[in-house]
Design a protein around this motif. Structure first.
Motif, PDB file in Angstrom:
ATOM      1  N   ASN A 150      -3.067   9.303  -2.046  1.00  6.26           N
ATOM      2  CA  ASN A 150      -4.147   8.623  -1.341  1.00  6.26           C
ATOM      3  C   ASN A 150      -4.679   7.425  -2.136  1.00  6.26           C
ATOM      4  O   ASN A 150      -4.462   7.314  -3.343  1.00  6.26           O
ATOM      5  N   THR A 151      -5.385   6.543  -1.444  1.00  5.83           N
ATOM      6  CA  THR A 151      -5.792   5.246  -1.999  1.00  5.83           C
ATOM      7  C   THR A 151      -6.574   5.374  -3.312  1.00  5.83           C
ATOM      8  O   THR A 151      -6.318   4.634  -4.261  1.00  5.83           O
ATOM      9  N   MET A 152      -7.515   6.309  -3.342  1.00  7.93           N
ATOM     10  CA  MET A 152      -8.391   6.451  -4.518  1.00  7.93           C
ATOM     11  C   MET A 152      -7.598   6.708  -5.799  1.00  7.93           C
ATOM     12  O   MET A 152      -7.948   6.210  -6.871  1.00  7.93           O
ATOM     13  N   ALA A 153      -6.535   7.513  -5.700  1.00  7.36           N
ATOM     14  CA  ALA A 153      -5.724   7.824  -6.883  1.00  7.36           C
ATOM     15  C   ALA A 153      -4.600   6.798  -7.067  1.00  7.36           C
ATOM     16  O   ALA A 153      -4.205   6.491  -8.194  1.00  7.36           O
ATOM     17  N   LEU A 154      -4.098   6.274  -5.951  1.00 11.99           N
ATOM     18  CA  LEU A 154      -2.928   5.376  -6.025  1.00 11.99           C
ATOM     19  C   LEU A 154      -3.272   4.018  -6.634  1.00 11.99           C
ATOM     20  O   LEU A 154      -2.558   3.518  -7.514  1.00 11.99           O
ATOM     21  N   VAL A 155      -4.354   3.417  -6.165  1.00 16.77           N
ATOM     22  CA  VAL A 155      -4.633   2.020  -6.542  1.00 16.77           C
ATOM     23  C   VAL A 155      -4.800   1.838  -8.058  1.00 16.77           C
ATOM     24  O   VAL A 155      -4.131   0.982  -8.645  1.00 16.77           O
ATOM     25  N   PRO A 156      -5.643   2.631  -8.735  1.00 17.71           N
ATOM     26  CA  PRO A 156      -5.775   2.386 -10.179  1.00 17.71           C
ATOM     27  C   PRO A 156      -4.478   2.632 -10.948  1.00 17.71           C
ATOM     28  O   PRO A 156      -4.199   1.936 -11.916  1.00 17.71           O
ATOM     29  N   GLN A 157      -3.670   3.598 -10.481  1.00 12.04           N
ATOM     30  CA  GLN A 157      -2.430   3.896 -11.206  1.00 12.04           C
ATOM     31  C   GLN A 157      -1.402   2.788 -10.995  1.00 12.04           C
ATOM     32  O   GLN A 157      -0.650   2.431 -11.909  1.00 12.04           O
ATOM     33  N   VAL A 158      -1.377   2.215  -9.787  1.00 14.51           N
ATOM     34  CA  VAL A 158      -0.481   1.063  -9.560  1.00 14.51           C
ATOM     35  C   VAL A 158      -0.974  -0.123 -10.386  1.00 14.51           C
ATOM     36  O   VAL A 158      -0.180  -0.835 -11.003  1.00 14.51           O
TER      37      VAL A 158
END
Ligand code: TUI
Length: 316
Positions: A150-158
């Motif tokens: 999901n966006t909350m976890a995906l965005v910072p890791q990308v």
């Protein structure tokens, strides 16, 4: 004024993309978004390759601003579309549902800016290495074909995995979501569901009415058993699809045949029984039809207001 590397990279006023939605994103919507200072996109999943070429020409005639073409790489026409975007000198190409490696050299040589959609940090890194100038990190809250994170976890890791700019997608429909993903490290947003309820969007009236009525729990993910999870509104079609997936008497082919043409039936005919009404989980926040220009201006202004007030949480 929200200004990130995306503004300068693409020459746009606001780092706001309109998603390239299959059967939906046509030149009318794309040019309205680009004229309003965002990045409009045409989908290349359409009636035919010739229609896509015509749509690109219509878009060029309706705006002098940059716009994009989305290429869904599972589409059997992808090879033809990959060539058309070069011939038509399309400024930006976004890709989805796969790796665009075999087209990259030709696109980069033609000066096209390539911005793939990615569902994970490992895939983002691979896209950066093949020459992408930015990536769209699309969380599982999105409508349509989705990844698992999901966006909350995906965005910072990308953001941690790549040094090119990251555009966040999935679950963002207003200035709160826009401000939040900037805090996560993104430098832009892509919205799909919000633009479904724009005056310029050509979807059938029944589709718009279903979106207006829907709440946060009214979407369902089907197609996991086929390896292609898709989020859409809970309707007779999607519920039957989910039941067929659980029933061992149906083969994968039976299920795929049942789904064939269902998105087109929703978009063009508003088919209440057999239509697939793709939408993201933010659908409950999207309740009125507005011109694309106003959607973009509201998104930007309310994000700016929120960001300029972030000090309020800090103890003085
Ligand atoms: O492509 C989308 N969303 C879409 S495509 C679509 S059309 C459709 N119609 C009927 C059935 C299914 C789809 C509706 N919505 N989003 C972009 C996206 N790309 N989501 C996930 C990915 C993705 C997945 C894997 C990108 C790259 C990737 O690479 C893995 C690999 O190894 O191929």
């Amino acid at each position: 004024m929200i200004k990130t590397r995306i503004n300068t990279l693409l020459g746009i006023d606001y780092p706001v993309f309109q998603g390239g939605m299959a059967w939906i994103s046509e030149s009318r919507l794309a040019s309205a978004v680009s004229n309003a200072g965002g990045l409009g996109q045409i989908s290349s999943i359409n009636a035919s390759v010739d229609v896509v070429r015509q749509e690109i020409r219509n878009c060029k005639a309706s705006t002098s601003r940059p716009f994009g073409v989305n290429i869904m790489l599972m589409n059997p026409n992808a090879d033809d579309i990959a060539q058309i975007v070069i011939e038509e000198k399309v400024p930006v190409v976004t890709t989805g549902a796969g790796m665009p490696g075999k087209y990259m050299n030709d696109w980069l040589k033609a000066g096209i800016k390539v911005i793939p959609v990615v569902p994970s940090s490992a895939i983002a890194k691979r896209m950066e290495n093949m020459g992408a100038c930015a990536v769209i990190a699309e969380g599982g809250e999105s409508g349509g074909h989705i990844g698992e994170i999901n966006t909350m976890a995906l965005v910072p890791q990308v953001c941690d995995a790549v040094s090119i700019p990251v555009i966040a997608a999935g679950g963002i429909a207003d200035g709160r979501g826009f401000a939040a993903v900037l805090m996560l490290g993104a430098e832009g947003v892509q919205c799909g569901t919000r633009f479904l309820l724009s005056s310029e969007c050509i979807i059938h009236e029944n589709y718009k009415n279903k979106l207006i009525a829907a709440h946060d729990s009214d979407t369902i993910v089907t197609g996991k058993s086929l390896g292609h999870p898709v989020r859409s509104l809970k309707t007779p079609f999607s519920k039957k699809f989910a039941e067929m997936e659980k029933d061992p008497t149906f083969t994968a082919k039976d299920i795929m045949d049942f789904g064939t043409g269902s998105l087109r039936k929703a978009v063009l005919e508003g088919d209440q029984l057999m239509g697939s009404y793709m939408a993201g989980q933010c659908v409950g926040m999207v309740n009125e039809i507005l011109p694309a220009k106003q959607i973009i201006e509201d998104l930007v202004r309310s994000a700016e207001l929120l960001l300029s007030n972030t000090n309020k949480w800090m103890e003085k």
